[in-house]
Write an enzyme that holds these catalytic residues in place. Sequence first.
Site, PDB file in Angstrom:
ATOM      1  NE  ARG A   1      -9.735  -1.898  -3.515  1.00 30.35           N
ATOM      2  CZ  ARG A   1      -9.862  -1.948  -2.099  1.00 30.35           C
ATOM      3  NH1 ARG A   1      -8.442  -2.434  -1.385  1.00 30.35           N
ATOM      4  NH2 ARG A   1     -10.020  -0.546  -1.694  1.00 30.35           N
TER       5      ARG A   1
ATOM      6  CG  PHE B   1      -1.889   0.870   1.238  1.00 31.80           C
ATOM      7  CD1 PHE B   1      -2.857   0.800   0.780  1.00 31.80           C
ATOM      8  CD2 PHE B   1      -2.174   2.222   2.036  1.00 31.80           C
ATOM      9  CE1 PHE B   1      -4.131   2.014   0.423  1.00 31.80           C
ATOM     10  CE2 PHE B   1      -2.751   2.977   1.594  1.00 31.80           C
ATOM     11  CZ  PHE B   1      -3.800   2.329   1.417  1.00 31.80           C
TER      12      PHE B   1
ATOM     13  CE1 TYR C   1     -10.228   3.584   6.077  1.00 33.98           C
ATOM     14  CE2 TYR C   1      -9.048   4.159   8.166  1.00 33.98           C
ATOM     15  CZ  TYR C   1      -8.506   4.014   6.904  1.00 33.98           C
ATOM     16  OH  TYR C   1      -8.211   4.532   6.204  1.00 33.98           O
ATOM     17  CE  LYS C   2      -8.305   0.362   4.646  1.00 32.19           C
ATOM     18  NZ  LYS C   2      -7.297  -0.039   4.023  1.00 32.19           N
TER      19      LYS C   2
HETATM   20  C1  LIG Z   1      -6.361   1.134   4.192  1.00 35.38           C
HETATM   21  C2  LIG Z   1      -4.842   1.212   4.492  1.00 35.38           C
HETATM   22  C3  LIG Z   1      -4.340   2.619   4.837  1.00 35.38           C
HETATM   23  C4  LIG Z   1      -4.937   3.290   5.501  1.00 35.38           C
HETATM   24  O1  LIG Z   1      -4.054   4.121   6.432  1.00 35.38           O
HETATM   25  P1  LIG Z   1      -4.144   4.986   6.841  1.00 35.38           P
HETATM   26  O2  LIG Z   1      -3.383   6.114   7.830  1.00 35.38           O
HETATM   27  O3  LIG Z   1      -6.008   4.447   7.884  1.00 35.38           O
HETATM   28  O4  LIG Z   1      -4.740   6.222   6.143  1.00 35.38           O
HETATM   29  C5  LIG Z   1      -2.574   1.837   5.198  1.00 35.38           C
HETATM   30  N1  LIG Z   1      -2.385   0.397   5.327  1.00 35.38           N
HETATM   31  C6  LIG Z   1      -3.072  -0.836   4.380  1.00 35.38           C
HETATM   32  C7  LIG Z   1      -2.457  -1.708   3.849  1.00 35.38           C
HETATM   33  C8  LIG Z   1      -4.535   0.165   3.891  1.00 35.38           C
HETATM   34  O5  LIG Z   1      -5.144  -1.146   3.470  1.00 35.38           O
END
Ligand SMILES: *Cc1c(COP(=O)(O)O)cnc(C)c1O
Length: 413
Positions: free
Chosen positions: A373, A118, A223-224
């Site tokens: 997705r 990510f 939040y997921k």
């Molecule tokens: C969604 C996601 C994030 C998001 O990070 P935030 O700091 O909440 O914006 C980070 N790493 C991965 C692997 C994700 O899927």
Amino acid sequence: MNAHTAGENAPFRDRFVIDNPRLAYLDGNSLGRLPRATAERMARVVAEEWGQGLIGSWNQAWLPLARRIGDKIGQLIGAAPGETLVCDSTSINLYKAAWALLQHRGTRWRIVTDATNFPTDLYVLESLRQQLGADLQLVPVPLDQGNHAAVHAALSAVLDASTALVCLSHVNYKTGYAFDLDTVTRMAHEAGAPILWDLSHSVGAVPLDLTRAAADAAVGCTYKYLNGGPGAPAFISIRQAWLEKLRNPIPGWFGAARPFDFGPDYEPHAGIERFAVGTPPILSLAAVECGVDLTCEAGVSELRQRGWGLMQRFFQGYDERLRPLGFELVTPRECEAAGSHVSLRHPAAWQITQDLIQGYQVVPDYRRPDIIRFGITPLYTLASEIEQAIGGLESSVSLGTYRSYPEQPRGVT
Ligand SMILES: *Cc1c(COP(=O)(O)O)cnc(C)c1O
């Protein structure tokens, strides 16, 4: 579970606010739905705890939240009580944990991650590389083949006495590939390096056992799949054996041993609280607990069993109706190599995504350059939503309705 009967009903669906029953919401891996309990809790926290209790609510209700919810998340990820805290964002927690582990790197100089990680993870690690004068090795692990043996071979080719830290996302956000957490943790340890897992795309959907794996540290989103609400604070989990040795790079007063002594010198808290920085966002934090409670009540193995049945339904629909139309399944078909979303590749992925949302009441999301997705949240996703998605994809391409949308992506995708 049989793919034909899986997911006919979602026992926890009525615990969520479902405003439009015709909408197939398959984006719970980006932003989970709103639990009914959260809406009620928010009203109470605002009116009673804040409105009436004012400052007194810190002692009454607010101070224990970050640890209490942390321990509940600990149950979902197989961490012991006292190892997990809810605070800050995943990006910030990743920075704090990686920085802390890297202080113990000795003469080792290389950070290892996968090239398709990510973006925030890549940016944070690159910044640490610059600060510490380290190397950052982006391993081109062949994630979308779902082949653990090939992934392990790619990793073992780079893990050695130079490795200072291995940092990986357990489930890849694009492809849905899931690393074998136990084996990869063992590989890092055999090379003498600690491992930091980002569990953002697996917590709440896939059973996890950090203690069994002896994983050093983990971070992740709430939040997921945990349905904690937009921008809800994340978690950080540190294995007990490391806790007293690790420092927080941002030594704020909430991570101090006695914040309300207001002393001039920082002394870190003995526990996971040392990874707190400043005053927690109480409204968002309280919301996280409702989503986490629902997941604990449902049980992660039960959720995974139901979720996997839905994934198989999707694979079956793909084989029968989508493959012939030019879609390519990216997500592995093996339960131990996949998370809880299905990724399809198509050259017109952006246009098809727009068409699904506007023309078919199906909400997936799009990831550059050519991936659509479909998140499967076993708490509330219905088999009929999967069917609606397959039908929408089939019609969009066979009728060509996607062609009326612009070719270039824009906005939140
Ligand atoms: C969604 C996601 C994030 C998001 O990070 P935030 O700091 O909440 O914006 C980070 N790493 C991965 C692997 C994700 O899927």
